[in-house]
Motif scaffolding. Structure first.
Motif, PDB file in Angstrom:
ATOM      1  N   ILE A 144       0.824  -1.203   0.000  1.00 20.42           N
ATOM      2  CA  ILE A 144       0.000   0.000   0.000  1.00 20.42           C
ATOM      3  C   ILE A 144       0.862   1.259   0.000  1.00 20.42           C
ATOM      4  O   ILE A 144       0.538   2.246  -0.649  1.00 20.42           O
ATOM      5  CB  ILE A 144      -0.997  -0.007   1.194  1.00 20.42           C
ATOM      6  N   ILE A 145       2.000   1.210   0.696  1.00 20.37           N
ATOM      7  CA  ILE A 145       2.891   2.370   0.739  1.00 20.37           C
ATOM      8  C   ILE A 145       3.461   2.648  -0.646  1.00 20.37           C
ATOM      9  O   ILE A 145       3.521   3.805  -1.089  1.00 20.37           O
ATOM     10  CB  ILE A 145       4.026   2.147   1.754  1.00 20.37           C
ATOM     11  N   PHE A 170       3.536   5.837  -5.682  1.00 22.84           N
ATOM     12  CA  PHE A 170       3.357   5.872  -7.135  1.00 22.84           C
ATOM     13  C   PHE A 170       2.242   6.842  -7.518  1.00 22.84           C
ATOM     14  O   PHE A 170       2.374   7.597  -8.478  1.00 22.84           O
ATOM     15  CB  PHE A 170       3.051   4.466  -7.658  1.00 22.84           C
ATOM     16  N   ALA A 171       1.163   6.855  -6.767  1.00 16.63           N
ATOM     17  CA  ALA A 171       0.065   7.785  -7.049  1.00 16.63           C
ATOM     18  C   ALA A 171       0.517   9.230  -6.865  1.00 16.63           C
ATOM     19  O   ALA A 171       0.160  10.113  -7.655  1.00 16.63           O
ATOM     20  CB  ALA A 171      -1.122   7.483  -6.139  1.00 16.63           C
ATOM     21  N   GLY A 172       1.326   9.476  -5.851  1.00 17.26           N
ATOM     22  CA  GLY A 172       1.867  10.816  -5.650  1.00 17.26           C
ATOM     23  C   GLY A 172       2.759  11.263  -6.787  1.00 17.26           C
ATOM     24  O   GLY A 172       2.747  12.427  -7.196  1.00 17.26           O
ATOM     25  N   THR A 173       3.529  10.338  -7.316  1.00 19.17           N
ATOM     26  CA  THR A 173       4.376  10.651  -8.464  1.00 19.17           C
ATOM     27  C   THR A 173       3.525  10.936  -9.692  1.00 19.17           C
ATOM     28  O   THR A 173       3.811  11.867 -10.455  1.00 19.17           O
ATOM     29  CB  THR A 173       5.334   9.481  -8.756  1.00 19.17           C
ATOM     30  N   LEU A 174       2.479  10.175  -9.884  1.00 21.88           N
ATOM     31  CA  LEU A 174       1.599  10.402 -11.031  1.00 21.88           C
ATOM     32  C   LEU A 174       0.868  11.731 -10.939  1.00 21.88           C
ATOM     33  O   LEU A 174       0.570  12.340 -11.971  1.00 21.88           O
ATOM     34  CB  LEU A 174       0.595   9.255 -11.170  1.00 21.88           C
ATOM     35  N   HIS A 217      10.583   4.910  -9.376  1.00 22.14           N
ATOM     36  CA  HIS A 217      10.540   3.451  -9.357  1.00 22.14           C
ATOM     37  C   HIS A 217      11.899   2.837  -9.027  1.00 22.14           C
ATOM     38  O   HIS A 217      11.979   1.867  -8.282  1.00 22.14           O
ATOM     39  CB  HIS A 217      10.035   2.930 -10.702  1.00 22.14           C
ATOM     40  N   TRP A 218      12.971   3.382  -9.559  1.00 20.15           N
ATOM     41  CA  TRP A 218      14.289   2.761  -9.433  1.00 20.15           C
ATOM     42  C   TRP A 218      15.173   3.344  -8.344  1.00 20.15           C
ATOM     43  O   TRP A 218      16.079   2.671  -7.865  1.00 20.15           O
ATOM     44  CB  TRP A 218      15.033   2.840 -10.762  1.00 20.15           C
ATOM     45  N   LEU A 219      14.956   4.579  -7.934  1.00 19.35           N
ATOM     46  CA  LEU A 219      15.829   5.231  -6.970  1.00 19.35           C
ATOM     47  C   LEU A 219      15.445   4.834  -5.555  1.00 19.35           C
ATOM     48  O   LEU A 219      14.270   4.862  -5.179  1.00 19.35           O
ATOM     49  CB  LEU A 219      15.722   6.751  -7.124  1.00 19.35           C
ATOM     50  N   THR A 220      16.452   4.476  -4.766  1.00 28.72           N
ATOM     51  CA  THR A 220      16.228   4.164  -3.359  1.00 28.72           C
ATOM     52  C   THR A 220      16.665   5.371  -2.544  1.00 28.72           C
ATOM     53  O   THR A 220      17.811   5.789  -2.604  1.00 28.72           O
ATOM     54  CB  THR A 220      17.046   2.931  -2.934  1.00 28.72           C
TER      55      THR A 220
END
Length: 84
Positions: free
Chosen positions: A4-5, A10-14, A52-55
């Protein structure tokens, strides 16, 4: 499977990427401003890819928790198979 996190991140990025992509498409297709349109589309794609890729440092505790939970769950499953 995404938690869920991760879905909320992802929704925030979109929320940021979609308006930039739509503005880029409008500039590229309707108004003929190729440079700005491609730049905005690249920005939108870059936002999603980097997210997606950056930690980041805030992701480290979440990653450690997922590993611990995965290890504990695997040990529990193997023990239940041994019992009749």
């Amino acid at each position: 499977m995404a938690g869920i996190i991760e879905t909320i991140k992802f929704a925030g990025t979109l929320v940021l990427a979609l308006p930039a992509a739509l503005a880029g498409l409008e500039l590229l297709v309707l108004r003929g401003q190729t440079g700005f349109g491609v730049a905005l589309l690249g920005l939108a794609v870059g936002l999603v890819v980097v997210q997606h890729w950056l930690t980041t440092p805030t992701d480290v505790p979440e990653l450690l928790a997922e590993r611990v939970v995965g290890t504990v769950a695997k040990e529990s499953d193997s023990e239940s198979d041994d019992e009749p």
